[in-house]
Scaffold this motif. Structure first.
Motif, PDB file in Angstrom:
ATOM      1  N   SER A  49      16.251  98.400  -0.888  1.00 14.69           N
ATOM      2  CA  SER A  49      16.042  98.476  -2.333  1.00 14.69           C
ATOM      3  C   SER A  49      15.524  97.144  -2.865  1.00 14.69           C
ATOM      4  O   SER A  49      14.609  97.111  -3.691  1.00 14.69           O
ATOM      5  N   ARG A  50      16.127  96.079  -2.397  1.00 13.39           N
ATOM      6  CA  ARG A  50      15.712  94.763  -2.879  1.00 13.39           C
ATOM      7  C   ARG A  50      14.219  94.562  -2.658  1.00 13.39           C
ATOM      8  O   ARG A  50      13.490  94.180  -3.569  1.00 13.39           O
ATOM      9  N   ARG A  51      13.767  94.882  -1.475  1.00 13.22           N
ATOM     10  CA  ARG A  51      12.352  94.673  -1.191  1.00 13.22           C
ATOM     11  C   ARG A  51      11.471  95.607  -2.009  1.00 13.22           C
ATOM     12  O   ARG A  51      10.425  95.216  -2.517  1.00 13.22           O
ATOM     13  N   ALA A  52      11.929  96.868  -2.134  1.00  9.97           N
ATOM     14  CA  ALA A  52      11.138  97.827  -2.921  1.00  9.97           C
ATOM     15  C   ALA A  52      11.001  97.341  -4.363  1.00  9.97           C
ATOM     16  O   ALA A  52       9.945  97.471  -4.985  1.00  9.97           O
ATOM     17  N   ILE A  53      12.058  96.772  -4.885  1.00 11.52           N
ATOM     18  CA  ILE A  53      12.036  96.297  -6.274  1.00 11.52           C
ATOM     19  C   ILE A  53      11.070  95.121  -6.420  1.00 11.52           C
ATOM     20  O   ILE A  53      10.226  95.098  -7.319  1.00 11.52           O
ATOM     21  N   LEU A  54      11.170  94.149  -5.516  1.00 11.51           N
ATOM     22  CA  LEU A  54      10.274  92.991  -5.596  1.00 11.51           C
ATOM     23  C   LEU A  54       8.821  93.457  -5.500  1.00 11.51           C
ATOM     24  O   LEU A  54       7.954  93.029  -6.267  1.00 11.51           O
ATOM     25  N   GLN A  55       8.572  94.358  -4.564  1.00 18.60           N
ATOM     26  CA  GLN A  55       7.217  94.842  -4.353  1.00 18.60           C
ATOM     27  C   GLN A  55       6.706  95.579  -5.586  1.00 18.60           C
ATOM     28  O   GLN A  55       5.603  95.315  -6.072  1.00 18.60           O
ATOM     29  N   ALA A  56       7.541  96.482  -6.084  1.00 16.64           N
ATOM     30  CA  ALA A  56       7.139  97.272  -7.254  1.00 16.64           C
ATOM     31  C   ALA A  56       6.889  96.366  -8.447  1.00 16.64           C
ATOM     32  O   ALA A  56       5.907  96.535  -9.186  1.00 16.64           O
ATOM     33  N   ALA A  57       7.755  95.397  -8.636  1.00 17.17           N
ATOM     34  CA  ALA A  57       7.598  94.483  -9.776  1.00 17.17           C
ATOM     35  C   ALA A  57       6.275  93.735  -9.667  1.00 17.17           C
ATOM     36  O   ALA A  57       5.513  93.640 -10.636  1.00 17.17           O
ATOM     37  N   ALA A  58       5.990  93.235  -8.475  1.00 11.30           N
ATOM     38  CA  ALA A  58       4.761  92.465  -8.290  1.00 11.30           C
ATOM     39  C   ALA A  58       3.538  93.343  -8.532  1.00 11.30           C
ATOM     40  O   ALA A  58       2.606  92.963  -9.252  1.00 11.30           O
ATOM     41  N   GLU A  59       3.573  94.537  -7.978  1.00  8.60           N
ATOM     42  CA  GLU A  59       2.420  95.418  -8.132  1.00  8.60           C
ATOM     43  C   GLU A  59       2.195  95.793  -9.595  1.00  8.60           C
ATOM     44  O   GLU A  59       1.083  95.730 -10.103  1.00  8.60           O
ATOM     45  N   LEU A  60       3.274  96.155 -10.251  1.00  9.43           N
ATOM     46  CA  LEU A  60       3.159  96.521 -11.660  1.00  9.43           C
ATOM     47  C   LEU A  60       2.589  95.362 -12.466  1.00  9.43           C
ATOM     48  O   LEU A  60       1.712  95.534 -13.313  1.00  9.43           O
ATOM     49  N   CYS A  61       3.138  94.197 -12.209  1.00 12.66           N
ATOM     50  CA  CYS A  61       2.720  93.016 -12.954  1.00 12.66           C
ATOM     51  C   CYS A  61       1.225  92.792 -12.782  1.00 12.66           C
ATOM     52  O   CYS A  61       0.515  92.459 -13.736  1.00 12.66           O
ATOM     53  N   LEU A 107      10.802  88.710 -10.657  1.00 18.28           N
ATOM     54  CA  LEU A 107       9.491  88.188 -10.276  1.00 18.28           C
ATOM     55  C   LEU A 107       9.608  86.752  -9.785  1.00 18.28           C
ATOM     56  O   LEU A 107       8.829  86.314  -8.928  1.00 18.28           O
ATOM     57  N   LEU A 108      10.569  86.043 -10.299  1.00 13.10           N
ATOM     58  CA  LEU A 108      10.806  84.688  -9.796  1.00 13.10           C
ATOM     59  C   LEU A 108      11.206  84.745  -8.326  1.00 13.10           C
ATOM     60  O   LEU A 108      10.717  83.966  -7.502  1.00 13.10           O
ATOM     61  N   GLU A 109      12.083  85.695  -8.022  1.00 13.05           N
ATOM     62  CA  GLU A 109      12.483  85.828  -6.622  1.00 13.05           C
ATOM     63  C   GLU A 109      11.286  86.193  -5.756  1.00 13.05           C
ATOM     64  O   GLU A 109      11.153  85.714  -4.626  1.00 13.05           O
ATOM     65  N   TYR A 110      10.425  87.025  -6.301  1.00  9.23           N
ATOM     66  CA  TYR A 110       9.205  87.369  -5.562  1.00  9.23           C
ATOM     67  C   TYR A 110       8.411  86.109  -5.256  1.00  9.23           C
ATOM     68  O   TYR A 110       7.944  85.907  -4.132  1.00  9.23           O
ATOM     69  N   MET A 111       8.259  85.256  -6.244  1.00  8.92           N
ATOM     70  CA  MET A 111       7.486  84.032  -6.044  1.00  8.92           C
ATOM     71  C   MET A 111       8.190  83.092  -5.061  1.00  8.92           C
ATOM     72  O   MET A 111       7.538  82.405  -4.267  1.00  8.92           O
ATOM     73  N   GLN A 112       9.513  83.070  -5.137  1.00  8.61           N
ATOM     74  CA  GLN A 112      10.254  82.229  -4.200  1.00  8.61           C
ATOM     75  C   GLN A 112      10.039  82.708  -2.764  1.00  8.61           C
ATOM     76  O   GLN A 112       9.795  81.901  -1.867  1.00  8.61           O
ATOM     77  N   ASP A 113      10.131  84.043  -2.592  1.00 11.92           N
ATOM     78  CA  ASP A 113       9.881  84.602  -1.266  1.00 11.92           C
ATOM     79  C   ASP A 113       8.476  84.245  -0.795  1.00 11.92           C
ATOM     80  O   ASP A 113       8.250  83.905   0.366  1.00 11.92           O
TER      81      ASP A 113
END
Lengths: 194, 194, 194, 194
Positions: free
Chosen positions: C14-26, C61-67
């Motif tokens: 779920s965590r990964r799906a959320i980061l991915q979805a957030a990034a794509e949407l953004c 999205l911050l976590e996405y950028m950190q990753d």
DNA sequence: CGCTAATCGAGACGGTACGTCTTGTCTTTTG
DNA sequence: CAAAAGACAAGACGTACCGTCTCGATTAGCG
């Protein structure tokens, strides 16, 4: 296709804790605000333990009411039907205004919506009605009730006003109210033909 | 401290669309499954427009029932009380088994829990009861009902069985059921002293 | 006092799906139009699962950028500081004009308003700045940068123009732009004293 | 197709009240929390009066900033470019840390998202940059700046670090910071060839 | 008496609806 | 008759529970 659990391994302690917690919560915060989550928390039990054995909170509280009824005395038969009906309706009225009344009210409410709950609730109701009709049948045989009276109707005339006052008018009726209702009912409304 | 809106600026069209949508939804999907969100969507209205004027979906549907009652004929007075009571209770029974019955059932359910709804619901109930008692008073004056009958009790003996059967037993009763109930009620249960 | 969830039980999928979805949407609809609701829907996840682990969409999205940063190569050290700086600033510029740039822009915007986001964002920024300063320190030790240059200022002279052009002027700069900026910066503006 | 209003009938008093209210609100509660509704309320004006003349709150505040700039002195020319740049950047820095800074920050944020706002904001930025470049051009002609320096780059080297520190690092920099930045910039980073 | 399988407490999960808030437009009332 | 006041449609917010699911850790019943 969900596997059904093995009742032999059921934890009786949990079962009692759940029934108790559900009843207490229902009294304290009301039926609607009682949640499965809350019951589980108060009983110190996992939610799944509730869902494993009951389909809903209504089922839990219905079982509580069934247990309660099982521990309650039956209709008496003193020989005088009016006396017995006063005793019985007074007892019912006391139940309705007690803590269990809040639970019973919640169950009646749920039964309006939830078919599964409805059938359980109806079973309890019909049992009480059957008991009442049985007592009336005896009275009719003894000549205390006219022979041409339809007992199905008679029993509804007795319990109807009781529930009507409690459910729809939310008034706490004086204990002798039911006695007067029954007297009026036995005498009828029409003036006796001269 | 929430500012209350100005009723003069209210959009009557929205009001009617909301009442209509609420009633239709309630009939179609049931009271419980009717949501404020759904009402708003069906009425083509913002959620806030509902919350601005009503505190809950129950209040919306209560207003619907009030409007409905306002558009309904009063108790008749043909001179014969039994005839009038049969007419009236039959009319009520038809209402209960009509679409509006589902709404009314939902409101009665909500009233068990929600104090605000309860007082609105009770107002409607009491008005019906008052009407009934007024007709009985006339009958009592005309000698069609014994002088010593307590009319508060009489009116509850009339409506009680009706609601008992509808709410607690969920059976669709034959139309003539109420006629028999009323006949039994007028005649009384006790055998006439020879 | 909200109980914090147990990270060991967290669903990594779920965590990964959320980061991915957030990034794509953004990237697709822009940071502002990206909603928690939308992220949840696209990730096939309940809203609460997002709110359980992150306080806001910015945190996601911050976590996405950190990753993303964690998966990114560090500053190189070829021995020639100018070469390394060109490489690094070009890499940053590519990031800013890539999809991640839209996310980073949104985070910088949010950081202007939201203190919680600001501290997370600042952490990322400071880490980049520290890396840059470290490379400059090496260069200074090696005599490629004058001994009396304040490296805190130097690093800001390097990143400042880059962000200024990107954030305030919204122009897509040619890749060699940063090379020229750095050359000018190393040479200084003042004419060399004859 | 919305009819555009007649500018001759515009109420200058309302215009000023709106600009003033918007600026004050922005300073007091922050750009994000400033709403058109709030501005209207504080200015004693209907919301529609704002929407009639401006497309958004950003446009209102942009006009405020334009008025402010119109009332601000231009770049000085004392003959020494370093002195002038220190004076100018210090003035800018004071603006950024003043009340107007909060407004300007909000506008820069909005410009990242809202194209209409962006073009207005960019106009202000480019005007400042043009002014700076003009002063640098004079200096270059006077031999205070090397002839081969690209002034577009030079001006970005000057403003870049200023905005970088203010926007991305949120630190209140000491006034002499810009003086040191400019000195480093003029001297360059590379050691003077022996 | 130990093995093993099911139940247990705990709580994360995908969902739904809640009641609140804010946005920009539209409508009514007032000065 | 223009502007203030504010109701409106829309829709995201963050919260509360729902009923399902997945964990280790007991614990009961069979071998």
């Amino acid at each position: 296709m969900t596997r059904q659990p093995d009742p032999r391994r059921r934890n009786e302690q949990s079962r009692r804790a759940i029934l108790q917690a559900a009843a207490e919560l229902c009294v304290q915060v009301g039926f609607a605000a009682t949640t499965v989550e809350g019951i589980a928390a108060r009983a110190g039990v996992g939610k799944q333990t509730i869902y494993r054995w009951w389909p809903s909170k209504a089922a839990v509280l219905l079982e509580y009411m069934q247990d309660l009824r099982a521990a309650t005395a039956d209709f008496l038969d003193t020989g005088d039907v009016l006396t017995d009906l006063v005793a019985q309706t007074t007892a019912v009225q006391r139940l309705l205004t007690s803590d269990a009344g809040a639970i019973w009210r919640g169950l009646l409410v749920t039964a309006q919506t939830d078919d599964a709950a409805a059938s359980g609730v109806r079973e309890l109701i019909e049992r009480a009605i059957d008991d009442g009709r049985a007592r009336l049948a005896t009275a009719q045989r003894d000549g205390q009730i006219r022979a041409d009276v339809d007992l199905d109707i008679a029993v509804e005339l007795i319990f109807g006003p009781l529930y009507h006052a409690w459910l729809l008018r939310a008034r706490t009726l004086p204990e002798q109210h039911m006695a007067e209702v029954l007297r009026t009912l036995f005498a009828g409304l029409a003036p006796t033909p001269a």
